[in-house]
Design a protein around this motif. Structure first.
Motif: not given
Length: 453
Positions: A399-406, A421-423, A428-430
């Motif tokens: 999150x600090x890196x603006x990355x994503x963990x799944x 699926x992460x934050x 997502x709305x689309x």
């Protein structure tokens, strides 16, 4: 309108037998919960497209939840979801329909395994450049639905680069055709990409057409020992600025390195592979070896030849958990990490230090050309709290890196307490809107994908 009456398991079994015959319907008594595999009271095995249409049309009419499945290697992916009533297995829809050697295209059924396809294409000196884990079991339908890829993505790309046409059955049983069976096609929207990686929540593949490539004549790899992350970052920058075209560039921790090389490895290492004609491969390997010398880092091993190189890359891929092979008494967690390529060394450092502090065994490899890292913990259940702490560290740092963990693989009872699926992301709305449009009754894999899709 009157509320639809929910069918009993016996009713569903009766209807399915009428559609596909008793030999193609299996019953699961659900006597014990499986932690890593899909479960449903019934499993159905259609052997042709028409039966898939009929099954999904019936499911939509009767509000029966359906989970498509290939070989089951990725059953542990995603959320537990709402729980399917029927598993739709595509194992019996297997085989090669058409191979145009001159046009470099091939059309297959979704239950065909990657190995079966590669063996057929190999007779003509061609291959499909996808290398997900467990290719001898993984079906092409499952690979595309999960957008699975491997370390050679650095050179060849992913499923989005090779699927050019498909036939898909919508949740209401309607068949659609997307793309065209030609390599050069620019007409209209590329609808194939809508379904790639959708985890079987939008439709069921019944036919797939890929563009393919000639098998490279030669391959080789270097294993480079780099004790300092500062020198790794410097070498990464030199590689990215160079004219080299590696097929894989993976930073591998010592524990995993020992498994894939079959010998002791003193700390983390860099695995760089090349695929081309022999002269080109040897030139690139020599250039990289000289560059390593100038940086003061050692080439620990040189691997030469197509077969030898692919064996090492196969071991690297297949350290990832296979849902079919994980015992329920084991605690296995596997995380896919997405970051900027320059951040991969930092991701490794934080995850490795956190695992060491908590006494956890970590397998890690990160793509210095792709920004995709894989981290797997294999532990005992008494270490559950430590695994949760490690996952918190992973999510916080990405999150600090603006990355994503799944979180791709984890026991069902643990996933209930995690956002796998992460934050929430902006798109997502689309995606939820598309799901509601295509599958308003939530027939296919409800709740398994992002945002509860």
């Amino acid at each position: 309108m009157p509320e639809t009456v929910k069918l009993t398991t016996e009713n569903m079994k009766h209807d399915l037998i009428e559609m596909v015959g008793p030999e193609n319907v299996a019953v699961d008594r659900m006597e014990s919960e499986k932690r890593y595999q899909l479960q449903a009271p019934l499993m159905v095995f259609p052997d042709e497209e028409r039966k898939v249409e009929e099954i999904l049309g019936w499911a939509c009419k009767n509000h029966v939840r359906v989970a498509p499945q290939g070989a089951g290697t990725k059953d542990a992916f995603g959320h537990q979801g709402d729980g399917p009533d029927v598993i739709l297995s595509l194992k019996k829809m297997s085989g090669l329909l058409h191979h145009s050697v001159g046009d470099l295209t091939v059309t297959v059924l979704p239950g065909t395994t990657l190995r079966e396809l590669q063996q057929a294409l190999g007779k003509e000196g061609q291959f499909l450049p996808l290398d997900p884990a467990w290719g001898e079991q993984s079906t092409l339908g499952g690979i595309i639905a999960s957008n699975a890829s491997g370390p050679r993505r650095a050179m060849y790309g992913s499923a989005r680069d090779y699927l050019i046409a498909s036939r898909i059955c919508y949740p209401d049983g309607t068949m659609i055709r997307t793309g065209a069976k030609v390599v050069k096609n620019v007409a209209g929207y590329d609808m194939n990409k809508l379904f790639i990686g959708s985890m079987g929540t939008l439709g069921v593949f019944t036919e797939l057409t890929f563009k393919i490539r000639p098998i490279p004549v030669y391959a080789g790899a270097l294993v480079i020992r780099i004790p300092e992350l500062l020198k790794l970052r410097k070498l990464q920058g030199i590689l990215l600025d160079s004219q080299l075209e590696p097929s894989a560039v993976e930073w591998v921790n010592g524990r995993l390195g020992k498994d894939i090389l079959g010998q002791a490895v003193a700390g983390p290492m860099l695995l760089v592979s090349f695929e081309d004609v022999e002269r080109s491969v040897r030139f690139q390997m020599n250039w990289l070896a000289h560059t390593c010398d100038s940086l003061g880092v050692a080439v620990q091993m040189e691997i030469s030849g197509q077969e030898e190189t692919q064996i090492v890359l196969s071991r690297l891929r297949e350290h990832l958990p296979n849902s079919n092979d994980i015992s329920d008494d084991k605690l296995v967690v596997s995380v896919k990490l997405l970051s900027m390529i320059a951040e991969v060394p930092a991701v490794y450092e934080v995850l490795q230090n956190s695992a060491d502090e908590k006494g956890l065994l970590l397998d890690f490899h990160g793509g210095l050309y792709t920004g995709i890292s894989r981290a797997t913990i294999r532990a005992d259940w008494v270490q559950q709290s430590k695994v949760f702490e490690w996952l918190h560290t992973v999510n916080s740092f990405l999150g600090q890196l603006n990355g994503r963990s799944v979180i791709e693989v984890a026991p069902r009872d643990i996933k209930m307490n995690l956002n796998v699926w992460g934050p929430e992301a902006e798109d997502w709305n689309l995606m939820i809107g598309i799901k509601n449009k295509i599958d308003p009754k939530r027939i296919l894999n409800p709740g398994r994908f992002v945002g509860g899709i």
